[in-house]
Design a protein around this motif. Structure first.
Motif, PDB file in Angstrom:
ATOM      1  N   VAL A  47     145.166 -21.943  27.506  1.00  0.00           N
ATOM      2  CA  VAL A  47     145.604 -20.562  27.730  1.00  0.00           C
ATOM      3  C   VAL A  47     147.115 -20.453  27.598  1.00  0.00           C
ATOM      4  O   VAL A  47     147.633 -19.524  26.965  1.00  0.00           O
ATOM      5  CB  VAL A  47     145.124 -20.053  29.108  1.00  0.00           C
ATOM      6  N   VAL A  48     147.850 -21.403  28.150  1.00  0.00           N
ATOM      7  CA  VAL A  48     149.316 -21.377  28.048  1.00  0.00           C
ATOM      8  C   VAL A  48     149.742 -21.490  26.584  1.00  0.00           C
ATOM      9  O   VAL A  48     150.640 -20.769  26.129  1.00  0.00           O
ATOM     10  CB  VAL A  48     149.943 -22.491  28.912  1.00  0.00           C
ATOM     11  N   LEU A  49     149.093 -22.376  25.832  1.00  0.00           N
ATOM     12  CA  LEU A  49     149.415 -22.497  24.408  1.00  0.00           C
ATOM     13  C   LEU A  49     149.112 -21.208  23.659  1.00  0.00           C
ATOM     14  O   LEU A  49     149.911 -20.770  22.816  1.00  0.00           O
ATOM     15  CB  LEU A  49     148.639 -23.661  23.785  1.00  0.00           C
ATOM     16  N   ALA A  50     147.972 -20.598  23.939  1.00  0.00           N
ATOM     17  CA  ALA A  50     147.608 -19.356  23.257  1.00  0.00           C
ATOM     18  C   ALA A  50     148.598 -18.240  23.566  1.00  0.00           C
ATOM     19  O   ALA A  50     149.018 -17.502  22.668  1.00  0.00           O
ATOM     20  CB  ALA A  50     146.194 -18.943  23.651  1.00  0.00           C
ATOM     21  N   VAL A  51     148.987 -18.128  24.830  1.00  0.00           N
ATOM     22  CA  VAL A  51     149.958 -17.088  25.203  1.00  0.00           C
ATOM     23  C   VAL A  51     151.310 -17.358  24.547  1.00  0.00           C
ATOM     24  O   VAL A  51     151.955 -16.446  24.030  1.00  0.00           O
ATOM     25  CB  VAL A  51     150.086 -16.996  26.740  1.00  0.00           C
ATOM     26  N   THR A  52     151.738 -18.618  24.530  1.00  0.00           N
ATOM     27  CA  THR A  52     153.016 -18.970  23.917  1.00  0.00           C
ATOM     28  C   THR A  52     153.013 -18.645  22.428  1.00  0.00           C
ATOM     29  O   THR A  52     153.961 -18.042  21.908  1.00  0.00           O
ATOM     30  CB  THR A  52     153.316 -20.468  24.129  1.00  0.00           C
ATOM     31  N   ILE A  53     151.949 -19.023  21.740  1.00  0.00           N
ATOM     32  CA  ILE A  53     151.848 -18.731  20.309  1.00  0.00           C
ATOM     33  C   ILE A  53     151.800 -17.221  20.077  1.00  0.00           C
ATOM     34  O   ILE A  53     152.429 -16.704  19.150  1.00  0.00           O
ATOM     35  CB  ILE A  53     150.625 -19.443  19.705  1.00  0.00           C
ATOM     36  N   GLY A  54     151.079 -16.507  20.930  1.00  0.00           N
ATOM     37  CA  GLY A  54     151.029 -15.051  20.816  1.00  0.00           C
ATOM     38  C   GLY A  54     152.391 -14.405  20.981  1.00  0.00           C
ATOM     39  O   GLY A  54     152.743 -13.492  20.243  1.00  0.00           O
ATOM     40  N   ILE A  56     155.323 -15.853  20.416  1.00  0.00           N
ATOM     41  CA  ILE A  56     156.134 -16.219  19.252  1.00  0.00           C
ATOM     42  C   ILE A  56     155.783 -15.340  18.052  1.00  0.00           C
ATOM     43  O   ILE A  56     156.672 -14.818  17.368  1.00  0.00           O
ATOM     44  CB  ILE A  56     155.945 -17.715  18.920  1.00  0.00           C
ATOM     45  N   ILE A  57     154.484 -15.147  17.805  1.00  0.00           N
ATOM     46  CA  ILE A  57     154.063 -14.317  16.673  1.00  0.00           C
ATOM     47  C   ILE A  57     154.486 -12.866  16.884  1.00  0.00           C
ATOM     48  O   ILE A  57     154.973 -12.216  15.952  1.00  0.00           O
ATOM     49  CB  ILE A  57     152.541 -14.437  16.465  1.00  0.00           C
ATOM     50  N   THR A  58     154.337 -12.359  18.107  1.00  0.00           N
ATOM     51  CA  THR A  58     154.730 -10.978  18.394  1.00  0.00           C
ATOM     52  C   THR A  58     156.223 -10.777  18.177  1.00  0.00           C
ATOM     53  O   THR A  58     156.647  -9.775  17.581  1.00  0.00           O
ATOM     54  CB  THR A  58     154.355 -10.609  19.839  1.00  0.00           C
ATOM     55  N   ASN A  59     157.040 -11.719  18.636  1.00  0.00           N
ATOM     56  CA  ASN A  59     158.482 -11.604  18.436  1.00  0.00           C
ATOM     57  C   ASN A  59     158.849 -11.648  16.956  1.00  0.00           C
ATOM     58  O   ASN A  59     159.702 -10.878  16.498  1.00  0.00           O
ATOM     59  CB  ASN A  59     159.219 -12.712  19.193  1.00  0.00           C
ATOM     60  N   ALA A  60     158.203 -12.533  16.187  1.00  0.00           N
ATOM     61  CA  ALA A  60     158.484 -12.617  14.758  1.00  0.00           C
ATOM     62  C   ALA A  60     158.098 -11.318  14.054  1.00  0.00           C
ATOM     63  O   ALA A  60     158.842 -10.813  13.204  1.00  0.00           O
ATOM     64  CB  ALA A  60     157.746 -13.807  14.140  1.00  0.00           C
ATOM     65  N   LEU A  61     156.943 -10.771  14.413  1.00  0.00           N
ATOM     66  CA  LEU A  61     156.517  -9.507  13.798  1.00  0.00           C
ATOM     67  C   LEU A  61     157.443  -8.357  14.178  1.00  0.00           C
ATOM     68  O   LEU A  61     157.748  -7.503  13.334  1.00  0.00           O
ATOM     69  CB  LEU A  61     155.079  -9.190  14.210  1.00  0.00           C
ATOM     70  N   ASN A  62     157.888  -8.322  15.416  1.00  0.00           N
ATOM     71  CA  ASN A  62     158.825  -7.269  15.830  1.00  0.00           C
ATOM     72  C   ASN A  62     160.142  -7.369  15.081  1.00  0.00           C
ATOM     73  O   ASN A  62     160.733  -6.350  14.696  1.00  0.00           O
ATOM     74  CB  ASN A  62     159.057  -7.321  17.332  1.00  0.00           C
ATOM     75  N   GLN A  63     160.640  -8.588  14.862  1.00  0.00           N
ATOM     76  CA  GLN A  63     161.878  -8.768  14.103  1.00  0.00           C
ATOM     77  C   GLN A  63     161.708  -8.299  12.668  1.00  0.00           C
ATOM     78  O   GLN A  63     162.581  -7.613  12.115  1.00  0.00           O
ATOM     79  CB  GLN A  63     162.318 -10.228  14.134  1.00  0.00           C
ATOM     80  N   LYS A  64     160.589  -8.655  12.030  1.00  0.00           N
ATOM     81  CA  LYS A  64     160.335  -8.210  10.653  1.00  0.00           C
ATOM     82  C   LYS A  64     160.174  -6.704  10.599  1.00  0.00           C
ATOM     83  O   LYS A  64     160.652  -6.055   9.660  1.00  0.00           O
ATOM     84  CB  LYS A  64     159.093  -8.897  10.077  1.00  0.00           C
TER      85      LYS A  64
END
Length: 83
Positions: A47-54, A56-64
């Motif tokens: 769960v911690v890995l899934a939240v962390t990856i989520g 990271i992906i959300t931040n990358a998408l927001n930056q783009k």
């Protein structure tokens, strides 16, 4: 008087399911607790890995998205977007 609430049946289902699970957990052999602890630790790590990856992906998408929005706002200018 208040009408039908789908949440009331969902809460009843959860209450019934959890009470059945609790009863089953209490009736088990105490030596099975070690494997339960292992499963809890493994599940927590996943769960911690899934939240962390989520995150990271959300931040990358927001930056783009911000970059794209800035390019759209400055269309026709010499900002260098898309070059």
């Amino acid at each position: 008087m208040f009408g039908y609430s789908p949440f009331a049946s969902a809460v009843d289902f959860l209450r019934t399911t959890l009470s059945a699970r609790l009863a089953a957990a209490r009736s088990r052999d105490p030596e099975e607790g070690a494997s339960v602890v292992e499963w809890v630790v493994i599940t927590t790590i996943v769960v911690v890995l899934a939240v962390t990856i989520g995150v990271i992906i959300t931040n990358a998408l927001n930056q783009k998205a911000t970059t794209i929005q800035n390019c759209i706002n400055s269309a026709g200018g010499t900002s260098g977007c898309g070059n």
